[in-house]
Design a protein around this motif. Structure first.
Motif, PDB file in Angstrom:
ATOM      1  N   PHE A   1      11.973  42.270 -70.195  1.00  0.00           N
ATOM      2  CA  PHE A   1      10.493  42.501 -69.801  1.00  0.00           C
ATOM      3  C   PHE A   1       9.921  41.361 -69.435  1.00  0.00           C
ATOM      4  O   PHE A   1       9.020  42.011 -68.574  1.00  0.00           O
ATOM      5  N   ILE A   2      10.044  40.179 -69.006  1.00  0.00           N
ATOM      6  CA  ILE A   2       9.466  39.191 -67.724  1.00  0.00           C
ATOM      7  C   ILE A   2       9.585  40.222 -66.157  1.00  0.00           C
ATOM      8  O   ILE A   2       8.579  39.985 -65.825  1.00  0.00           O
ATOM      9  N   LEU A   3      10.893  40.498 -66.268  1.00  0.00           N
ATOM     10  CA  LEU A   3      11.519  41.022 -64.848  1.00  0.00           C
ATOM     11  C   LEU A   3      10.491  42.298 -64.492  1.00  0.00           C
ATOM     12  O   LEU A   3      10.691  42.610 -63.737  1.00  0.00           O
ATOM     13  N   LEU A   4      10.514  43.304 -66.110  1.00  0.00           N
ATOM     14  CA  LEU A   4       9.729  44.580 -65.516  1.00  0.00           C
ATOM     15  C   LEU A   4       8.366  44.496 -65.424  1.00  0.00           C
ATOM     16  O   LEU A   4       7.636  45.031 -64.713  1.00  0.00           O
ATOM     17  N   ALA A   5       7.834  42.966 -65.786  1.00  0.00           N
ATOM     18  CA  ALA A   5       6.023  42.604 -65.594  1.00  0.00           C
ATOM     19  C   ALA A   5       6.084  42.359 -64.347  1.00  0.00           C
ATOM     20  O   ALA A   5       4.951  42.669 -63.771  1.00  0.00           O
ATOM     21  N   ALA A   6       6.638  41.558 -63.595  1.00  0.00           N
ATOM     22  CA  ALA A   6       7.009  40.615 -62.442  1.00  0.00           C
ATOM     23  C   ALA A   6       6.994  41.974 -61.149  1.00  0.00           C
ATOM     24  O   ALA A   6       6.944  42.802 -60.050  1.00  0.00           O
ATOM     25  N   GLY A   7       8.047  42.957 -61.657  1.00  0.00           N
ATOM     26  CA  GLY A   7       8.180  44.231 -60.896  1.00  0.00           C
ATOM     27  C   GLY A   7       6.510  45.300 -60.890  1.00  0.00           C
ATOM     28  O   GLY A   7       6.780  45.463 -59.575  1.00  0.00           O
ATOM     29  N   VAL A   8       5.917  45.130 -61.651  1.00  0.00           N
ATOM     30  CA  VAL A   8       5.147  46.263 -61.917  1.00  0.00           C
ATOM     31  C   VAL A   8       3.934  44.958 -61.168  1.00  0.00           C
ATOM     32  O   VAL A   8       3.019  45.774 -60.481  1.00  0.00           O
ATOM     33  N   ILE A   9       3.554  43.899 -61.332  1.00  0.00           N
ATOM     34  CA  ILE A   9       2.643  43.117 -60.647  1.00  0.00           C
ATOM     35  C   ILE A   9       3.219  43.821 -58.967  1.00  0.00           C
ATOM     36  O   ILE A   9       2.008  43.771 -58.073  1.00  0.00           O
ATOM     37  N   CYS A  10       4.266  43.421 -58.405  1.00  0.00           N
ATOM     38  CA  CYS A  10       4.368  43.516 -57.124  1.00  0.00           C
ATOM     39  C   CYS A  10       4.266  44.439 -56.611  1.00  0.00           C
ATOM     40  O   CYS A  10       3.554  45.362 -55.492  1.00  0.00           O
TER      41      CYS A  10
END
Length: 439
Positions: free
Chosen positions: A203-212
Motif C-alpha cells: 500500500f505504501i509503495l502503491l501510494a508512492a508510485g501514484v505520487i511519482c
C-alpha cells in the motif's frame, strides 16, 4: 561435486542463491538508470560524451554476473534457447544488420550491448519463478520510487525538471513515469497475490508510485497504467471463464482494442485541438510523418541497428532541422524497429509477440496460482508504451530486459505446465527473501 556456496576468508559462507538474488536486483537497479545518470547530467538532463563513457562502466559488473550465472546453469540456458528459437534468431539481426548498416561500428557496438542485456533476461527467466521475480521488482523498483519521493522533499531542484515536473532519481520525467507505472502494477500484483505477506508495504509503495506518476506528468505512463488495470480485469475474467467463454472474451476485447486504436487515429488530434491541448503530442506527430518517409525509402532491411539516429546520418540531421529539435529516437518502438531492420525485423518480432501473448494467456488460465497475472499485464503494458516511446531493443535498459525475460519465461514454462507444476530445471521454489539471507 557441485559447490553451492562460497566460503570467505573469515569463515562464513555465502550461498550461490544469495549471489543470484542480490546480483539480479543490483543489475536491474543499475540498468534502470537511477541516480548515477542524474548526477552526471546537465540541468536539462543532457549527457555529455564523457558522461556517457562513465555510465558504461557499471555495465561491466552486470555483464560479468550474467556470464557467471549462465555458465553455472548452462543446461537450463540451452533449454530456454531451444524452447523459443525466435528470440535468438531476432538477436542475430542486430549483428547481421552491420552488413547493410549506414554506421557499421555503431550497430556492432550497440548489438554487443543488446546481447548482454538479453542474456541477463535469460538469467531472470531461468533462475526466478514469476512470483520471485515479482518480489525482486517489488524491492528494486520500490527503492527507486521511495528515493525519488525522498529526493523531491530533500532536494527539489535536483529532483525536478526545469519546467517543474518531477523526475526523481532519474534523468527525465518520462523515465520516472515509466517506473512509477511499473511500481503501481507490481504493488497491485502483490496486493492481489496475497501470499507474500507484504500488504502494508505494498500500500505504501502503491501510494508512492501514484505520487511519482502524477508528479511526472507522463501521459504515456498514465495511459499504460490505466491499460494495466483494464488488463488485470481481462486476465482475471479470462481465467475464471470456460473454454467457449474465453473465446468470446478474447474476441470482444480484440474488437474493443481495434476500435479504440481506430478512434484515436481519427479523432485524437481534433479532440486535443478542441480542448486547447498540444495536438502534436509534444512534437511526435510531425516526427512520425518524417520518419515514415525515411522508413519507406529502406523498407526491406532498414538502416542498421540503431544507426539511423546518429549525427553522421544526413537523413536524421534533415529531420532534426525540420523539427527544430534533436529527437533521440522515433518516439515509437515499432517505427524504430522498421528503421533498424525493416520488414525483415518486424515480421519475426510480431510473430514473437503474438506467440508470447498466447502462451502467457494459456499459463494464466491453466496455472494461475504460479503468479502469471502480472507478467501478462506487464507485457501488454510495454506494447502500449511503445506507441509513443521507444523501448524495444534498447540496450542497457531494465524495462526491455524485463520484457524479454517475460517472453522467455512464457516459452520456458508453457510446454511443461500441463504435465508438471514444478519443472526440474526451474529456480528454487523457496521464497526470494530466504535467498537474500547470508548463511
Amino acid at each position: 561435486m557441485r559447490v553451492d556456496s562460497l566460503k570467505t576468508a573469515g569463515g562464513p559462507s555465502i550461498s550461490w542463491r544469495t549471489i543470484e538474488c542480490w546480483g539480479a536486483g543490483i543489475s536491474i537497479f543499475l540498468q534502470a538508470g537511477a541516480i548515477l545518470p542524474l548526477m552526471l547530467a546537465d540541468a536539462d538532463g543532457t549527457l555529455s560524451e564523457s558522461a556517457k563513457s562513465i555510465l558504461r562502466l557499471p555495465c561491466f559488473p552486470v555483464y560479468a554476473f550474467t556470464i557467471v550465472i549462465l555458465i553455472r546453469h548452462f543446461p537450463q540456458f540451452l533449454t530456454a534457447l531451444r524452447r523459443n528459437l525466435i528470440v535468438p534468431s531476432i538477436l542475430v539481426l542486430p549483428f547481421l544488420s552491420t552488413l547493410w548498416s549506414i554506421g557499421p561500428p555503431t550497430s556492432l557496438r550497440r548489438a554487443i550491448g543488446l546481447l548482454f542485456c538479453v542474456l541477463l533476461s535469460y538469467v531472470l527467466a531461468i533462475r526466478f519463478t514469476p512470483r520471485q521475480l515479482l518480489l525482486l521488482l517489488f524491492v528494486t523498483l520500490g527503492a527507486c520510487i521511495v528515493l525519488s519521493v525522498v529526493m523531491s522533499v530533500v532536494s527539489p531542484s535536483l529532483a525536478n525538471m526545469p519546467d517543474g515536473t518531477m523526475r526523481g532519481v532519474f534523468i527525465h520525467k518520462n523515465v520516472l513515469g515509466w517506473y512509477a507505472s511499473l511500481m503501481i502494477l507490481v504493488a497491485s500484483a502483490v496486493l492481489i497475490d496475497g501470499t507474500l505477506g507484504l500488504r502494508r508495504t505494498a500500500f505504501i509503495l502503491l501510494a508512492a508510485g501514484v505520487i511519482c506518476l502524477a508528479s511526472s506528468g507522463s501521459m504515456t505512463a498514465t495511459i499504460a497504467t490505466s491499460v494495466a488495470y483494464c488488463l488485470i480485469g481481462f486476465y482475471s475474467l479470462l481465467q475464471r471463464s470456460s473454454s467457449i467463454g474465453r473465446v468470446v472474451i478474447v474476441l470482444f476485447f480484440v474488437q474493443l482494442a481495434v476500435g479504440i486504436l481506430i478512434s484515436l487515429h481519427e479523432f485524437l488530434v481534433p479532440a486535443l485541438e478542441a480542448l486547447g491541448k498540444d495536438a502534436t503530442l509534444t512534437g511526435r506527430v510531425p516526427l512520425w510523418e518524417l520518419v515514415d518517409r525515411e522508413i519507406s525509402n529502406r523498407w526491406m532491411l532498414g538502416y542498421g541497428y540503431q544507426a539511423f539516429w546518429t549525427v553522421d546520418n544526413p537523413e536524421a540531421t534533415h529531420i532534426w532541422l525540420m523539427l527544430g529539435w534533436a529527437a533521440p529516437h522515433a518516439h515509437n518502438g515499432y517505427r524504430d524497429i522498421l528503421l533498424s531492420f525493416g520488414i525483415m525485423g518486424m515480421v519475426p518480432f510480431v510473430m514473437l509477440i503474438l506467440h508470447a501473448i498466447r502462451q502467457g494467456a494459456s499459463l494464466q488460465c491453466h496455472d494461475p496460482q504460479y503468479g502469471w497475472l502480472w507478467l501478462n499485464v506487464f507485457t501488454i503494458m510495454i506494447l502500449v508504451m511503445n506507441l509513443t516511446e521507444s523501448i524495444f531493443f534498447a540496450q542497457n535498459d531494465a524495462i526491455f530486459i524485463l520484457f524479454a525475460a517475460a517472453i522467455i519465461m512464457f516459452s520456458l514454462y508453457a510446454p511443461v505446465v500441463s504435465t508438471s507444476r514444478s519443472p526440474s530445471w526451474q529456480a528454487p521454489t523457496r521464497g526470494l527473501t530466504s535467498g537474500l539471507q547470508i548463511s
